[in-house]
Design a protein around this motif. Sequence first.
Motif, mmCIF file in Angstrom:
data_model
loop_
_atom_site.group_PDB
_atom_site.id
_atom_site.type_symbol
_atom_site.label_atom_id
_atom_site.label_comp_id
_atom_site.label_asym_id
_atom_site.label_seq_id
_atom_site.Cartn_x
_atom_site.Cartn_y
_atom_site.Cartn_z
ATOM 1 N N PHE A 83 9.792 31.175 88.299
ATOM 2 C CA PHE A 83 11.190 31.216 87.904
ATOM 3 C C PHE A 83 11.855 29.846 88.000
ATOM 4 C CE2 PHE A 83 10.232 35.520 89.426
ATOM 5 C CZ PHE A 83 10.518 36.222 88.276
ATOM 6 N N GLY A 84 11.076 28.790 88.082
ATOM 7 C CA GLY A 84 11.649 27.454 88.102
ATOM 8 C C GLY A 84 12.129 27.043 89.479
ATOM 9 N N GLN A 85 12.711 25.874 89.538
ATOM 10 C CA GLN A 85 13.156 25.274 90.783
ATOM 11 C C GLN A 85 14.668 25.092 90.715
ATOM 12 O OE1 GLN A 85 10.172 24.344 92.382
ATOM 13 N NE2 GLN A 85 11.089 24.038 94.387
ATOM 14 N N ARG A 86 15.349 25.389 91.821
ATOM 15 C CA ARG A 86 16.796 25.184 91.886
ATOM 16 C C ARG A 86 17.097 24.183 92.985
ATOM 17 N NH1 ARG A 86 21.182 27.989 94.556
ATOM 18 N NH2 ARG A 86 19.608 29.311 95.502
ATOM 19 N N VAL A 87 17.951 23.217 92.653
ATOM 20 C CA VAL A 87 18.320 22.180 93.608
ATOM 21 C C VAL A 87 19.831 22.024 93.579
ATOM 22 C CG1 VAL A 87 17.937 20.363 91.882
ATOM 23 C CG2 VAL A 87 18.000 19.765 94.296
ATOM 24 N N GLN A 88 20.419 21.845 94.759
ATOM 25 C CA GLN A 88 21.850 21.610 94.884
ATOM 26 C C GLN A 88 22.086 20.274 95.572
ATOM 27 O OE1 GLN A 88 23.582 25.136 96.765
ATOM 28 N NE2 GLN A 88 24.366 25.763 94.780
ATOM 29 N N ILE A 89 23.016 19.519 95.045
ATOM 30 C CA ILE A 89 23.352 18.196 95.569
ATOM 31 C C ILE A 89 24.827 18.220 95.952
ATOM 32 C CG2 ILE A 89 23.486 15.738 95.038
ATOM 33 C CD1 ILE A 89 21.301 16.302 92.891
ATOM 34 N N HIS A 90 25.122 17.882 97.190
ATOM 35 C CA HIS A 90 26.490 17.888 97.693
ATOM 36 C C HIS A 90 26.947 16.454 97.923
ATOM 37 C CE1 HIS A 90 26.032 22.180 98.181
ATOM 38 N NE2 HIS A 90 25.012 22.006 98.998
ATOM 39 N N VAL A 91 28.098 16.134 97.397
ATOM 40 C CA VAL A 91 28.688 14.807 97.557
ATOM 41 C C VAL A 91 30.052 14.973 98.222
ATOM 42 C CG1 VAL A 91 27.471 13.939 95.526
ATOM 43 C CG2 VAL A 91 29.785 14.804 95.292
ATOM 44 N N PRO A 92 30.524 13.963 98.955
ATOM 45 C CA PRO A 92 31.848 14.081 99.600
ATOM 46 C C PRO A 92 32.971 14.115 98.572
ATOM 47 C CG PRO A 92 30.946 11.869 99.873
ATOM 48 C CD PRO A 92 29.853 12.697 99.280
ATOM 49 N N LEU A 93 33.978 14.914 98.861
ATOM 50 C CA LEU A 93 35.126 15.053 97.976
ATOM 51 C C LEU A 93 36.183 13.995 98.299
ATOM 52 C CD1 LEU A 93 35.607 18.926 97.975
ATOM 53 C CD2 LEU A 93 34.821 17.532 96.073
ATOM 54 N N LEU A 94 36.948 13.656 97.289
ATOM 55 C CA LEU A 94 38.115 12.811 97.467
ATOM 56 C C LEU A 94 39.272 13.714 97.871
ATOM 57 C CD1 LEU A 94 38.172 9.732 97.012
ATOM 58 C CD2 LEU A 94 39.365 10.155 94.871
ATOM 59 N N GLY A 95 39.885 13.441 99.020
ATOM 60 C CA GLY A 95 40.948 14.307 99.518
ATOM 61 C C GLY A 95 42.193 14.263 98.649
ATOM 62 N N GLU A 96 43.076 15.248 98.869
ATOM 63 C CA GLU A 96 44.304 15.328 98.077
ATOM 64 C C GLU A 96 45.170 14.080 98.205
ATOM 65 O OE1 GLU A 96 46.229 18.927 99.146
ATOM 66 O OE2 GLU A 96 44.751 20.227 98.178
ATOM 67 N N PRO A 97 45.358 13.502 99.416
ATOM 68 C CA PRO A 97 46.153 12.264 99.486
ATOM 69 C C PRO A 97 45.540 11.128 98.666
ATOM 70 C CG PRO A 97 45.912 13.246 101.663
ATOM 71 C CD PRO A 97 44.980 13.972 100.764
ATOM 72 N N LYS A 98 44.224 11.038 98.663
ATOM 73 C CA LYS A 98 43.571 9.968 97.902
ATOM 74 C C LYS A 98 43.708 10.199 96.402
ATOM 75 C CE LYS A 98 40.246 8.633 101.466
ATOM 76 N NZ LYS A 98 38.819 8.419 101.811
ATOM 77 N N TRP A 99 43.675 11.464 95.985
ATOM 78 C CA TRP A 99 43.889 11.740 94.562
ATOM 79 C C TRP A 99 45.304 11.363 94.141
ATOM 80 C CZ3 TRP A 99 40.563 11.958 90.973
ATOM 81 C CH2 TRP A 99 39.304 12.523 91.159
ATOM 82 N N SER A 100 46.269 11.657 94.994
ATOM 83 C CA SER A 100 47.645 11.260 94.692
ATOM 84 C C SER A 100 47.777 9.752 94.608
ATOM 85 C CB SER A 100 48.590 11.825 95.753
ATOM 86 O OG SER A 100 48.549 13.242 95.778
ATOM 87 N N GLN A 101 47.095 9.037 95.523
ATOM 88 C CA GLN A 101 47.137 7.580 95.489
ATOM 89 C C GLN A 101 46.469 7.033 94.232
ATOM 90 O OE1 GLN A 101 45.231 5.766 98.880
ATOM 91 N NE2 GLN A 101 45.760 3.674 98.256
ATOM 92 N N LEU A 102 45.308 7.607 93.861
ATOM 93 C CA LEU A 102 44.613 7.135 92.671
ATOM 94 C C LEU A 102 45.428 7.416 91.407
ATOM 95 C CD1 LEU A 102 42.067 5.874 91.476
ATOM 96 C CD2 LEU A 102 41.026 8.145 91.428
ATOM 97 N N SER A 103 46.081 8.579 91.354
ATOM 98 C CA SER A 103 46.923 8.889 90.194
ATOM 99 C C SER A 103 48.092 7.914 90.098
ATOM 100 C CB SER A 103 47.440 10.326 90.294
ATOM 101 O OG SER A 103 46.373 11.247 90.287
#
Length: 311
Positions: A83-103
């Motif tokens: 049935f094939g191979q499944r892989v999951q990759i987790h990366v850190p999220l950019l927090g809400e304050p950082k998204w506001s700053q980037l916007s």
Amino acid sequence: MDYRYRGFYGTAYRHALPAVAPLAQSGVPETVIGWNWLRALSALAADRRRLAAGKALAQEGKITAVYVEPGTITAFLSTHIPFGQRVQIHVPLLGEPKWSQLSSLARSRAHVLADRSAQDALAEIIKIGESRSLYLLPELTDIETWCDCRSRKGICDHASAALHHFARCLDVEPFTLLLLNGRSGADFFAGVDDPEHRSLQPNYHPPTLPEHRTDAFEVYSRWMFNTPPPLPPLPRAPGPLIPDGLPAGTDPAARLLAAGAADRAADILRAALRSPGRPLTDATQQLTPRRDRERLASLPEAPASAAEPSS
């Protein structure tokens, strides 16, 4: 399956990437965003060796499907496993304050972003973020992986292949990088245009998409690991045209009229099935009262009272 972001199912924050051509034999993506993705992952020599392990799988086109949601890449590979191979990759999220700053930072460059292609606009956003230590491109040390192969290596060959393939996906849909970091492209640019946009508010949750979507892996899991429901009972055999619902002692003439009406309805339905485009018509409507009495008299077991004209 990772259920941390289950609330994003059925929204724009869970995206199935389209099928793309496999990584070229040179191992270099076609655009600057894909190239920057691999360059950030292989900043160290040790990371380059670990990342190169699955390049051959990516070049052979073993990746069959890729799904992206905030903080997670889910990839399916065609391997020797049934049935094939499944892989999951987790990366850190950019927090809400950082998204506001980037916007806010991107708002001052909105006129520049509007005139550029998707690739160039995202490259400008990455550059703006890095000037304030807001990184959209993760390093290999920031990544956590899970794979069906249960490899003891930090980055198995399947995870490495998925990372290479995601670089090709960024060539086609570059704004998927924003979604991976926690914000869809539509919401990010809406926040750039409007400082009060709801996506910049705390505890924002994207609205549900209007169309119904079913996760294929969940359907497969229900079929594979649960007892299927019993089949519905067979329908009853068709009975006579006149149901047994007429009360006992009904006048024979009334039963005759009911039988005639049922026969006419059956004839109309058969004619409709033979000629679907033609309107439904009842041939008995064209009969005169005399011919209709003759038709009733010709029915089997017709009472004499039904064939006589009423006084």
